[in-house]
Design an enzyme around this catalytic site. Structure first.
Site, PDB file in Angstrom:
ATOM      1  N   GLY A  46      45.501  80.668  57.070  1.00 42.02           N
ATOM      2  CA  GLY A  46      45.053  80.343  57.944  1.00 42.02           C
ATOM      3  C   GLY A  46      45.913  78.910  58.659  1.00 42.02           C
ATOM      4  O   GLY A  46      47.078  78.333  58.361  1.00 42.02           O
ATOM      5  N   GLN A  51      49.201  72.769  64.215  1.00 38.35           N
ATOM      6  CA  GLN A  51      50.054  73.410  63.440  1.00 38.35           C
ATOM      7  C   GLN A  51      50.981  73.194  63.809  1.00 38.35           C
ATOM      8  O   GLN A  51      52.628  73.374  63.476  1.00 38.35           O
ATOM      9  CB  GLN A  51      49.937  73.781  62.240  1.00 38.35           C
ATOM     10  CG  GLN A  51      48.170  72.922  61.787  1.00 38.35           C
ATOM     11  CD  GLN A  51      48.361  73.812  60.132  1.00 38.35           C
ATOM     12  OE1 GLN A  51      47.135  74.893  60.530  1.00 38.35           O
ATOM     13  NE2 GLN A  51      48.185  74.120  59.254  1.00 38.35           N
ATOM     14  N   CYS A  88      47.005  73.760  52.385  1.00 38.36           N
ATOM     15  CA  CYS A  88      47.199  73.691  53.723  1.00 38.36           C
ATOM     16  C   CYS A  88      48.519  73.641  54.445  1.00 38.36           C
ATOM     17  O   CYS A  88      49.484  72.899  53.443  1.00 38.36           O
ATOM     18  CB  CYS A  88      46.807  72.582  54.120  1.00 38.36           C
ATOM     19  SG  CYS A  88      46.712  72.089  56.549  1.00 38.36           S
ATOM     20  N   LEU A  89      49.201  74.602  55.318  1.00 35.03           N
ATOM     21  CA  LEU A  89      51.308  74.502  55.707  1.00 35.03           C
ATOM     22  C   LEU A  89      51.375  73.891  56.221  1.00 35.03           C
ATOM     23  O   LEU A  89      52.614  73.338  55.899  1.00 35.03           O
ATOM     24  CB  LEU A  89      50.650  76.345  56.610  1.00 35.03           C
ATOM     25  CG  LEU A  89      49.904  77.670  55.597  1.00 35.03           C
ATOM     26  CD1 LEU A  89      50.170  78.590  57.168  1.00 35.03           C
ATOM     27  CD2 LEU A  89      51.373  77.847  55.065  1.00 35.03           C
ATOM     28  N   HIS A 130      38.005  74.729  57.127  1.00 34.65           N
ATOM     29  CA  HIS A 130      39.195  73.943  56.934  1.00 34.65           C
ATOM     30  C   HIS A 130      39.914  74.360  58.435  1.00 34.65           C
ATOM     31  O   HIS A 130      40.837  73.720  58.949  1.00 34.65           O
ATOM     32  CB  HIS A 130      40.255  75.242  56.660  1.00 34.65           C
ATOM     33  CG  HIS A 130      41.867  73.781  55.820  1.00 34.65           C
ATOM     34  ND1 HIS A 130      41.770  73.411  54.825  1.00 34.65           N
ATOM     35  CD2 HIS A 130      42.660  74.274  56.630  1.00 34.65           C
ATOM     36  CE1 HIS A 130      43.253  73.313  54.808  1.00 34.65           C
ATOM     37  NE2 HIS A 130      43.884  73.779  56.059  1.00 34.65           N
ATOM     38  N   GLU A 131      39.885  75.805  58.498  1.00 35.82           N
ATOM     39  CA  GLU A 131      40.937  75.561  60.170  1.00 35.82           C
ATOM     40  C   GLU A 131      39.938  75.035  61.823  1.00 35.82           C
ATOM     41  O   GLU A 131      40.633  74.635  62.051  1.00 35.82           O
ATOM     42  CB  GLU A 131      40.808  77.072  60.451  1.00 35.82           C
ATOM     43  CG  GLU A 131      41.525  77.995  59.299  1.00 35.82           C
ATOM     44  CD  GLU A 131      43.457  77.064  59.128  1.00 35.82           C
ATOM     45  OE1 GLU A 131      43.289  76.558  60.010  1.00 35.82           O
ATOM     46  OE2 GLU A 131      43.422  77.629  58.296  1.00 35.82           O
ATOM     47  N   HIS A 134      40.613  72.021  61.354  1.00 29.36           N
ATOM     48  CA  HIS A 134      41.819  71.004  62.697  1.00 29.36           C
ATOM     49  C   HIS A 134      41.684  70.625  64.151  1.00 29.36           C
ATOM     50  O   HIS A 134      42.014  69.737  64.375  1.00 29.36           O
ATOM     51  CB  HIS A 134      43.256  72.143  62.393  1.00 29.36           C
ATOM     52  CG  HIS A 134      43.973  72.235  60.758  1.00 29.36           C
ATOM     53  ND1 HIS A 134      44.516  71.098  60.385  1.00 29.36           N
ATOM     54  CD2 HIS A 134      43.934  73.007  59.905  1.00 29.36           C
ATOM     55  CE1 HIS A 134      45.254  71.203  58.820  1.00 29.36           C
ATOM     56  NE2 HIS A 134      44.455  72.503  58.975  1.00 29.36           N
TER      57      HIS A 134
HETATM   58 CO    CO Z   1      45.684  73.848  56.990  1.00 31.60          CO
END
Ligand code: CO
Length: 155
Positions: A46, A51, A88-89, A130-131, A134
């Site tokens: 995701g 991000q 998380c990226l 999670h997304e 953000h």
């Molecule tokens: Co994330």
């Protein structure tokens, strides 16, 4: 399509609230395509627009069941609970135990502005939560029960 730089921990943009998308234009389509390519290139499941440095309510998710594009998404129902590790990226190499609902229903728009709803459980429900967090400037580290120690992380 092009790869975009993934914003990392410490960049203030990760803590900012995103504005809704109002124009469903070519620019949005390119953003969605770039985000999907960037997510896949980083082996993520995701990615949210902040991000890649864009404060708009746009998310891509692919848990291995096909690409999901969400524009202006909102959680409209949830139930149950799951507890598991999450990464998380924007926080490479870091994992935390996060409690999430086990079932989530999301209402969103597609790249053309058409409304739809989508449901997910387990990993997909976790990815939605999670997304979407953000988009409100919330990162998993701020909602986790605890972070995993290096020896707890399976490689
Ligand atoms: Co994330």
């Amino acid at each position: 399509m092009a790869l975009r730089n993934i914003v990392k921990e410490g960049d203030d943009i990760l803590n900012k609230k995103c504005r809704p998308v109002q124009k469903f234009d070519k620019k949005l389509a390119i953003l969605l395509e770039d985000m999907a390519e960037t997510m896949r290139n980083a082996n993520g499941v995701g990615l949210a627009a902040p991000q890649v440095g864009i404060l708009r309510r746009v998310v891509v998710i692919d848990i291995g069941e096909g690409l999901i594009e969400l524009v202006n998404p909102k959680i409209i129902a949830f139930s149950g609970e799951q507890e598991g590790s999450e990464g998380c990226l924007s926080f490479p190499g870091q994992w935390g135990i996060v409690k999430r609902p086990n079932y989530v229903k999301v209402k969103a728009q597609d790249r053309n502005g058409e409304e739809f709803t989508i449901e997910g459980k387990e990993l997909l429900a976790r990815a939605f939560c999670h997304e979407l967090d953000h988009l409100d400037g919330v990162v998993f580290k701020s909602v986790c029960e605890r972070m995993l120690r290096p020896e707890e992380i399976e490689q």
